[in-house]
Write a protein that holds these residues in place. Structure first.
Motif, mmCIF file in Angstrom:
data_model
loop_
_atom_site.group_PDB
_atom_site.id
_atom_site.type_symbol
_atom_site.label_atom_id
_atom_site.label_comp_id
_atom_site.label_asym_id
_atom_site.label_seq_id
_atom_site.Cartn_x
_atom_site.Cartn_y
_atom_site.Cartn_z
ATOM 1 N N SER A 150 0.812 -1.225 0.000
ATOM 2 C CA SER A 150 0.000 0.000 0.000
ATOM 3 C C SER A 150 0.843 1.272 0.000
ATOM 4 N N LEU A 151 2.158 1.126 0.008
ATOM 5 C CA LEU A 151 3.043 2.286 0.161
ATOM 6 C C LEU A 151 3.526 2.801 -1.187
ATOM 7 N N VAL A 179 0.552 8.616 4.410
ATOM 8 C CA VAL A 179 1.852 7.992 4.686
ATOM 9 C C VAL A 179 2.291 8.334 6.104
ATOM 10 N N THR A 214 1.628 3.170 6.005
ATOM 11 C CA THR A 214 0.572 3.910 5.313
ATOM 12 C C THR A 214 -0.754 3.714 6.034
ATOM 13 N N CYS A 287 0.416 9.945 -6.037
ATOM 14 C CA CYS A 287 -0.519 10.287 -4.964
ATOM 15 C C CYS A 287 -1.962 10.381 -5.453
#
Length: 304
Positions: A150-151, A179, A214, A287
């Motif tokens: 997920s990062l 984050v 995250t 992002c």
């Protein structure tokens, strides 16, 4: 003072739940390809290991953070140690800046406190080899940008692995909304117990503060925390607090939060990323990609 960073700049959406449960995103605005994700096969969803799921209960609601020990092993181990000791229980969100981040983890509530343990060596970057589950979504000159679980991360291209002694290349976490980063003093190796969660994106922090996870659920809670006063964002009156912080694996199995997130190695994720990138064009940022997440509670203990 462990202020975490200078003042700065997020987005959250809620998607229709999988199997009737609510699914939340991680990151920016809802992607136009959300339908791809929600139609994904069950096999294209990944369950976050309970040992890597940090459960932060606050007076505003619950925040779930997927920790990344592969990226910052020292910092994740410190978070685990302090959570298991109950160190974070009752601590305030002492520095909260709108359009930037929310910081906590100081037993003094002033920005100057820390745990009794030694400061940590910085983990601003990590080493990636070909076996690491990384999915690129863009390839700016000489680099790759994408996701490790997920990062959001940036890394050198795979081709550079052949030119390094250990067969690995550098990578680093990117400070998108949600984050989790570690606060520190002026010295690089001064992080200890204080951490911050991003309310918005701020790339100026990249490679300057250790990224260790995250937010996979509860970004709306992070953004609802009471903001501080002035440029330094210190909350001087009635700050919001963490009521309890635990590792999910340490909670009773029945009722423990279970987080499923769209696998960034799946075809559904790639289709979603392609559509978001096409829609954003030259303005595309990693992002902009929001990962659909399904949160439920375990009903039966393992083996039960």
């Amino acid at each position: 003072m462990r202020t975490g960073a200078a003042a700065i700049l997020g987005g959250l959406a809620v998607l229709v739940g999988v199997g009737g449960a609510q699914a939340q995103d991680v990151g920016g605005p809802p992607p136009p390809a959300a339908s791809h994700a929600m139609a994904a096969a069950v096999t294209e969803w990944r369950t976050v290991p309970a040992a890597n799921l940090l459960v932060i209960d606050t007076n505003r609601g619950r925040i779930l953070v997927e920790m990344a020990p592969e990226i910052a092993p020292l910092h994740v181990e410190r978070i685990r140690l302090l959570a298991r000791a109950g160190f974070y229980d009752g601590l305030s969100w002492h520095r909260v800046i709108d359009w930037f981040m929310a910081q906590t983890g100081d037993p003094l509530g002033t920005g100057e406190g820390q745990s009794p343990y030694p400061d940590l060596t910085a983990e601003f970057t990590f080493r990636r080899d070909a076996t690491m589950p990384f999915t690129p979504v863009a390839a700016p000159a000489g680099a790759l940008v994408g996701f490790f679980h997920s990062l959001p991360v940036q890394t050198q291209p795979d081709e550079a692995m052949a030119m390094t002694g250990d067969g690995k290349v550098h990578g680093w976490g990117l400070y998108c909304p949600g984050v989790a980063g570690m606060a520190r003093d002026e010295g690089n190796d001064t992080a200890n117990s204080q951490f911050f969660l991003m309310r918005q994106a701020y790339p100026a922090l990249d490679k300057r503060y250790t990224v260790w996870g995250t937010v996979v659920s509860g970004l709306e809670v992070v953004r609802a925390l009471k903001s501080g006063d002035g440029d330094n964002g210190m909350v001087t009156a009635e700050p919001d607090r963490m009521t309890r912080v635990r590792i999910a694996a340490d909670l009773p199995e029945v009722g423990r939060p279970v987080v499923r997130i769209l696998d960034t190695g799946s075809a559904a994720f790639r289709a979603m990323a392609d559509q978001v990138r096409a829609a954003r064009g030259a303005d595309f940022s990693v992002c902009d990609i929001s990962l659909p997440v399904d949160v439920s509670q375990a009903q039966v203990a393992a083996g039960g």
